[in-house]
Design a protein around this motif. Sequence first.
Motif, mmCIF file in Angstrom:
data_model
loop_
_atom_site.group_PDB
_atom_site.id
_atom_site.type_symbol
_atom_site.label_atom_id
_atom_site.label_comp_id
_atom_site.label_asym_id
_atom_site.label_seq_id
_atom_site.Cartn_x
_atom_site.Cartn_y
_atom_site.Cartn_z
ATOM 1 N N UNK A 1 0.901 -1.313 0.044
ATOM 2 C CA UNK A 1 -0.036 0.047 -0.021
ATOM 3 C C UNK A 1 0.900 1.242 0.184
ATOM 4 N N UNK A 2 1.955 1.333 0.904
ATOM 5 C CA UNK A 2 2.810 2.357 0.799
ATOM 6 C C UNK A 2 3.366 2.641 -0.363
ATOM 7 N N UNK A 3 4.058 1.473 -1.224
ATOM 8 C CA UNK A 3 4.608 1.661 -2.453
ATOM 9 C C UNK A 3 3.503 2.016 -3.331
ATOM 10 N N UNK A 4 2.442 1.747 -3.337
ATOM 11 C CA UNK A 4 1.536 2.283 -4.317
ATOM 12 C C UNK A 4 1.017 3.719 -4.241
ATOM 13 N N UNK A 5 1.030 4.357 -2.735
ATOM 14 C CA UNK A 5 1.035 5.667 -2.469
ATOM 15 C C UNK A 5 2.071 6.641 -2.870
ATOM 16 N N UNK A 6 3.364 5.946 -2.976
ATOM 17 C CA UNK A 6 4.674 6.725 -3.597
ATOM 18 C C UNK A 6 4.637 6.452 -4.870
ATOM 19 N N UNK A 7 3.581 5.972 -5.671
ATOM 20 C CA UNK A 7 3.349 5.950 -7.049
ATOM 21 C C UNK A 7 4.089 4.652 -7.807
ATOM 22 N N UNK A 8 4.604 3.620 -7.100
ATOM 23 C CA UNK A 8 5.073 2.479 -7.531
ATOM 24 C C UNK A 8 4.035 1.416 -7.502
ATOM 25 N N UNK A 9 3.176 1.674 -8.573
ATOM 26 C CA UNK A 9 1.840 1.004 -8.687
ATOM 27 C C UNK A 9 2.169 -0.544 -9.173
ATOM 28 N N UNK A 10 3.345 -0.603 -9.803
ATOM 29 C CA UNK A 10 3.675 -1.797 -10.544
ATOM 30 C C UNK A 10 3.842 -3.194 -9.442
ATOM 31 N N UNK A 11 4.066 -2.591 -8.242
ATOM 32 C CA UNK A 11 4.369 -3.633 -7.144
ATOM 33 C C UNK A 11 3.212 -4.336 -6.782
ATOM 34 N N UNK A 12 3.198 -5.722 -6.771
ATOM 35 C CA UNK A 12 2.144 -6.343 -6.160
ATOM 36 C C UNK A 12 2.495 -7.650 -5.490
ATOM 37 N N UNK A 13 1.832 -8.385 -4.694
ATOM 38 C CA UNK A 13 1.930 -9.537 -4.052
ATOM 39 C C UNK A 13 3.138 -9.493 -3.264
ATOM 40 N N UNK A 14 3.357 -8.260 -2.268
ATOM 41 C CA UNK A 14 4.489 -7.905 -1.562
ATOM 42 C C UNK A 14 4.577 -9.238 -0.421
#
Length: 80
Positions: free
Chosen positions: A23-36
């Motif tokens: 969620x934090x990565x997405x908020x920082x704009x790294x929306x390609x990160x998944x299934x962390x």
Amino acid sequence: MKTRVFVTLKPDVLDPQGKAIEGALHRLGYTSASEVRVGKVIEMNLDLKDSTQAKDQLNEMCEKLLSNPVIEDARYEFTE
């Protein structure tokens, strides 16, 4: 003998820490990160020359202390 043990939650176990990081990565704009997923790495030296004995001891260490076999997977590698 240098070793590195990797402990991670089993795939079917919920990982709230991984979800928070995702969620934090997405908020920082790294929306390609998944299934962390989050785990731990344990490095140690074993005063052994025989790799079979080292593997046996590492398996015991993982089962008895380094991981919870009910919810975690553990694997190891020799680094030298």
